[in-house]
Write a protein that holds these residues in place. Structure first.
Motif, mmCIF file in Angstrom:
data_model
loop_
_atom_site.group_PDB
_atom_site.id
_atom_site.type_symbol
_atom_site.label_atom_id
_atom_site.label_comp_id
_atom_site.label_asym_id
_atom_site.label_seq_id
_atom_site.Cartn_x
_atom_site.Cartn_y
_atom_site.Cartn_z
ATOM 1 N N GLY A 179 0.822 -1.202 0.000
ATOM 2 C CA GLY A 179 0.000 0.000 0.000
ATOM 3 C C GLY A 179 0.853 1.248 0.000
ATOM 4 O O GLY A 179 2.073 1.200 0.219
ATOM 5 N N ALA A 180 0.214 2.398 -0.225
ATOM 6 C CA ALA A 180 0.957 3.651 -0.347
ATOM 7 C C ALA A 180 1.708 4.007 0.936
ATOM 8 O O ALA A 180 2.836 4.501 0.891
ATOM 9 N N GLN A 181 1.086 3.763 2.109
ATOM 10 C CA GLN A 181 1.768 4.081 3.369
ATOM 11 C C GLN A 181 3.029 3.231 3.520
ATOM 12 O O GLN A 181 4.084 3.724 3.917
ATOM 13 N N ASN A 182 2.922 1.954 3.204
ATOM 14 C CA ASN A 182 4.097 1.092 3.237
ATOM 15 C C ASN A 182 5.144 1.563 2.234
ATOM 16 O O ASN A 182 6.350 1.513 2.504
ATOM 17 N N GLY A 183 4.689 2.053 1.084
ATOM 18 C CA GLY A 183 5.621 2.578 0.092
ATOM 19 C C GLY A 183 6.373 3.792 0.599
ATOM 20 O O GLY A 183 7.584 3.919 0.396
ATOM 21 N N VAL A 184 5.664 4.702 1.273
ATOM 22 C CA VAL A 184 6.308 5.893 1.854
ATOM 23 C C VAL A 184 7.352 5.471 2.875
ATOM 24 O O VAL A 184 8.500 5.943 2.854
ATOM 25 N N TYR A 185 6.964 4.583 3.792
ATOM 26 C CA TYR A 185 7.874 4.167 4.855
ATOM 27 C C TYR A 185 9.101 3.446 4.282
ATOM 28 O O TYR A 185 10.244 3.708 4.692
ATOM 29 N N THR A 186 8.869 2.546 3.344
ATOM 30 C CA THR A 186 9.975 1.792 2.754
ATOM 31 C C THR A 186 10.923 2.706 1.991
ATOM 32 O O THR A 186 12.156 2.587 2.098
ATOM 33 N N ALA A 187 10.368 3.638 1.209
ATOM 34 C CA ALA A 187 11.222 4.550 0.438
ATOM 35 C C ALA A 187 12.047 5.434 1.355
ATOM 36 O O ALA A 187 13.258 5.607 1.154
ATOM 37 N N LEU A 188 11.413 5.998 2.376
ATOM 38 C CA LEU A 188 12.155 6.853 3.307
ATOM 39 C C LEU A 188 13.229 6.057 4.046
ATOM 40 O O LEU A 188 14.351 6.536 4.249
ATOM 41 N N GLY A 189 12.870 4.835 4.459
ATOM 42 C CA GLY A 189 13.820 4.032 5.226
ATOM 43 C C GLY A 189 15.004 3.551 4.416
ATOM 44 O O GLY A 189 16.135 3.498 4.912
ATOM 45 N N ARG A 190 14.785 3.197 3.136
ATOM 46 C CA ARG A 190 15.846 2.625 2.322
ATOM 47 C C ARG A 190 16.647 3.666 1.540
ATOM 48 O O ARG A 190 17.789 3.410 1.160
ATOM 49 N N LEU A 191 16.056 4.823 1.288
ATOM 50 C CA LEU A 191 16.688 5.780 0.387
ATOM 51 C C LEU A 191 17.186 7.033 1.085
ATOM 52 O O LEU A 191 17.566 8.004 0.433
ATOM 53 N N SER A 192 17.179 7.031 2.394
ATOM 54 C CA SER A 192 17.752 8.147 3.149
ATOM 55 C C SER A 192 18.716 7.599 4.190
ATOM 56 O O SER A 192 18.707 6.409 4.507
ATOM 57 N N SER A 193 19.530 8.498 4.722
ATOM 58 C CA SER A 193 20.546 8.115 5.711
ATOM 59 C C SER A 193 20.457 9.060 6.908
ATOM 60 O O SER A 193 19.917 10.167 6.789
ATOM 61 N N PRO A 194 20.992 8.649 8.059
ATOM 62 C CA PRO A 194 21.016 9.552 9.208
ATOM 63 C C PRO A 194 21.669 10.889 8.841
ATOM 64 O O PRO A 194 22.716 10.919 8.204
ATOM 65 N N GLY A 195 21.011 11.965 9.219
ATOM 66 C CA GLY A 195 21.509 13.295 8.873
ATOM 67 C C GLY A 195 20.817 13.905 7.676
ATOM 68 O O GLY A 195 20.890 15.122 7.455
ATOM 69 N N ASP A 196 20.140 13.066 6.861
ATOM 70 C CA ASP A 196 19.386 13.595 5.725
ATOM 71 C C ASP A 196 18.147 14.336 6.209
ATOM 72 O O ASP A 196 17.581 14.012 7.257
ATOM 73 N N THR A 197 17.728 15.307 5.431
ATOM 74 C CA THR A 197 16.515 16.065 5.741
ATOM 75 C C THR A 197 15.449 15.765 4.704
ATOM 76 O O THR A 197 15.720 15.737 3.511
ATOM 77 N N ALA A 339 13.024 -7.344 4.024
ATOM 78 C CA ALA A 339 13.452 -7.225 5.422
ATOM 79 C C ALA A 339 12.264 -7.075 6.367
ATOM 80 O O ALA A 339 12.309 -7.550 7.510
ATOM 81 N N GLN A 340 11.200 -6.414 5.909
ATOM 82 C CA GLN A 340 10.053 -6.178 6.780
ATOM 83 C C GLN A 340 9.107 -7.375 6.837
ATOM 84 O O GLN A 340 8.731 -7.832 7.929
ATOM 85 N N THR A 341 8.704 -7.884 5.676
ATOM 86 C CA THR A 341 7.660 -8.920 5.649
ATOM 87 C C THR A 341 7.979 -10.058 4.678
ATOM 88 O O THR A 341 7.130 -10.903 4.433
ATOM 89 N N TRP A 342 9.150 -10.055 4.109
ATOM 90 C CA TRP A 342 9.650 -11.007 3.131
ATOM 91 C C TRP A 342 8.986 -10.824 1.772
ATOM 92 O O TRP A 342 9.652 -10.715 0.766
ATOM 93 N N MET A 343 7.654 -10.781 1.734
ATOM 94 C CA MET A 343 6.972 -10.633 0.448
ATOM 95 C C MET A 343 5.566 -10.101 0.689
ATOM 96 O O MET A 343 5.043 -10.138 1.808
ATOM 97 N N VAL A 344 4.955 -9.597 -0.361
ATOM 98 C CA VAL A 344 3.538 -9.243 -0.313
ATOM 99 C C VAL A 344 2.724 -10.514 -0.507
ATOM 100 O O VAL A 344 3.084 -11.385 -1.292
ATOM 101 N N SER A 345 1.617 -10.640 0.202
ATOM 102 C CA SER A 345 0.809 -11.857 0.148
ATOM 103 C C SER A 345 0.411 -12.201 -1.285
ATOM 104 O O SER A 345 -0.253 -11.409 -1.961
ATOM 105 N N PRO A 346 0.802 -13.385 -1.778
ATOM 106 C CA PRO A 346 0.398 -13.798 -3.129
ATOM 107 C C PRO A 346 -1.123 -13.880 -3.287
ATOM 108 O O PRO A 346 -1.652 -13.694 -4.387
ATOM 109 N N ILE A 347 -1.840 -14.167 -2.212
ATOM 110 C CA ILE A 347 -3.300 -14.229 -2.292
ATOM 111 C C ILE A 347 -3.859 -12.859 -2.663
ATOM 112 O O ILE A 347 -4.726 -12.731 -3.541
#
Length: 474
Positions: A179-197, A339-347
């Motif tokens: 979902g979009a919220q998961n997309g926001v969290y994943t993008a921010l977590g993976r594509l930024s580093s400590p000290g980034d704004t 890393a978070q959930t391994w995969m999105v549910s195939p169902i």
């Protein structure tokens, strides 16, 4: 070590005292320097140690309260929340709380707070799709682990949910997520580093701020106008060299209803490219705007990530979303999914694929929703116009500015007593001034227009008599 000594030992001269101090307090709460139930220092004492203005420190305290880390008690001070309560209602307040505290007879609550789009069709189609999945999906799809990057054939089938300009892209640019919220969290977590704004609009969907806060990132706000982000303000922030990511909703903005023009998108994208800033575009309402300008991921494919999902289009229970980005970024985000959930549910993926095959139904639903939205916006404007300063609307919600003589917090309490749930505009604020005189109404959430009208009449009655007790009218 106390919080005052921590502030004193960690001074900054880079002109970003607010962001620096907010991060200091968040770190102190996380590390236990500030313990649950502990009272924060008086504003004057904290400002003195930080060598900043009272206004700056007040802004820090207000931001911590908005994010659910502290709570202000009138006449007593500001206290660190208990661990179990930190972050409670940080995205949206729970209407059940107000219903328990302020029951009005046994009246049914009209919920204009949660930004949902009521539809009977969504329930019918999700039941149909799950049934089809249970009988059609192969054992390989139902009984096998997959990686977070997803399957090329699945991505091809789900392109029906992407806007037209993005449907011809290669599958290595597409990522299926939760979902979009998961997309926001994943993008921010993976594509930024400590000290980034992270750069945000002054008003935005609270889930973005919640993700930024949980990830321990710093944020700042960019000025906006009636077309969206102001290029001059955005470039001024970029010149300082601290902005890594800009998060924006360019189409059907929540809560302001603004859709950014094509010319403005080109200006913002050019600045982002010049200063190597990544644009994350949340387009969860984009399907309701088929004539909107192309997304940033089409205009600036190397500089932008497009995010959307099916929560608004079909049902919130279908936790499927999509990201479109340069291949190296989708791979990084796929690692985050793994890393978070391994995969999105195939169902759920297979159910979404079944729904994607019903193109005529998807088109009809969008057309019906747009027609219903117009009718509801006209009704809302007619009922509320005598009592408000301005009214903006889009396909899912309305953004209402009230006279400054109206206490928004009191209005929210009064409407709750009357059985109507609305949201204070400050719930969407990323600074201390935005949205102070606004409310957001999710006018597509009630199942019928009659239910919406009932809620709006109660709201207008309270607005016409703002100093009276709502129990006097209902």
């Amino acid at each position: 070590m106390t919080i005052l000594s921590l502030i004193s030992k960690n001074q900054t001269d880079d002109g970003q005292k607010y962001a620096h101090l907010e991060q200091l307090f968040k770190t102190a709460i996380r590390d236990g320097i500030l313990k649950p139930g502990e009272k924060l220092p008086p504003l004057r004492a904290a400002a003195w140690e930080a060598k900043c203005s009272l206004g700056t420190m007040s802004r820090v305290y207000n931001s911590l309260e908005r994010k659910g880390l502290v709570s202000a008690k009138v006449g007593r001070g500001t206290f660190v929340e208990e661990a179990a309560n930190i972050g409670a209602d940080v995205i949206l307040p729970n209407p059940q709380h107000s219903r328990r505290e302020h029951p009005l007879k046994n009246d049914y609550t009209v919920d204009l707070g949660m930004n949902a789009i009521a539809n009977d069709w969504g329930e019918e189609i999700i039941r149909w799709a799950l049934q089809r999945t249970s009988t059609k999906a192969s054992s390989f799809n139902l009984m096998t682990y997959r990686d977070g990057f997803g399957d090329a054939q699945q991505k091809l089938a789900l392109r029906a949910f992407l806007p037209e300009p993005l449907r011809g892209i290669n599958d290595d640019r597409i990522l299926i997520n939760h979902g979009a919220q998961n997309g926001v969290y994943t993008a921010l977590g993976r594509l930024s580093s400590p000290g980034d704004t992270i750069c945000q609009e002054p008003l935005s969907y609270p889930g973005v701020s919640a993700a930024i806060s949980q990830l321990g990132l710093s944020s700042l706000t960019v000025e906006t106008d009636d077309q969206g982000i102001c290029p001059i303000s955005f470039e001024q922030h970029c010149k300082k060299g601290r902005v890594r990511i800009l998060v924006t909703t360019a189409t059907g903005h929540n809560p302001t209803c603004i859709t950014t023009s094509l010319s403005r998108r080109k200006e913002i994208g050019a600045i982002a490219r010049k200063y190597d800033v990544l644009i994350i575009e949340d387009d969860i309402y984009g399907f309701l705007y088929p004539d909107a300008p192309p997304p940033y991921a089409e205009l600036f494919p190397e500089q932008a990530i497009y995010l959307s999902g099916l929560a608004k289009r079909i049902t919130p229970s279908l936790r499927i979303g999509f990201a479109v980005a340069p291949p190296h970024l989708t791979m990084l985000m796929a690692q985050g999914i793994t890393a978070q959930t391994w995969m999105v549910s195939p169902i759920l993926i297979n159910a979404a694929i079944e729904i994607a095959s019903r193109t005529d139904d998807l088109t009809d639903f969008t057309r019906q929703t747009t027609a219903t939205a117009k009718e509801r916006h006209n009704l809302t404007s007619r009922i509320l116009s005598p009592y408000i300063d301005s009214y903006a609307s889009c396909q899912s919600h309305a953004w209402v500015r009230l006279p400054e003589t109206i206490s928004i917090s009191q209005l929210v309490r009064q409407t709750s007593k009357a059985g109507v749930h609305i949201l204070d505009g400050s719930r969407f604020a990323n600074n201390t001034t935005a949205g102070r005189h606004n409310i957001r109404l999710s006018i597509m959430a009630p199942e019928t227009i009659q239910e919406l009208e009932k809620g709006l009449i109660k709201l207008s009655t309270i607005l016409s008599n703002p100093n009276e007790n709502s129990f006097d009218f209902f």
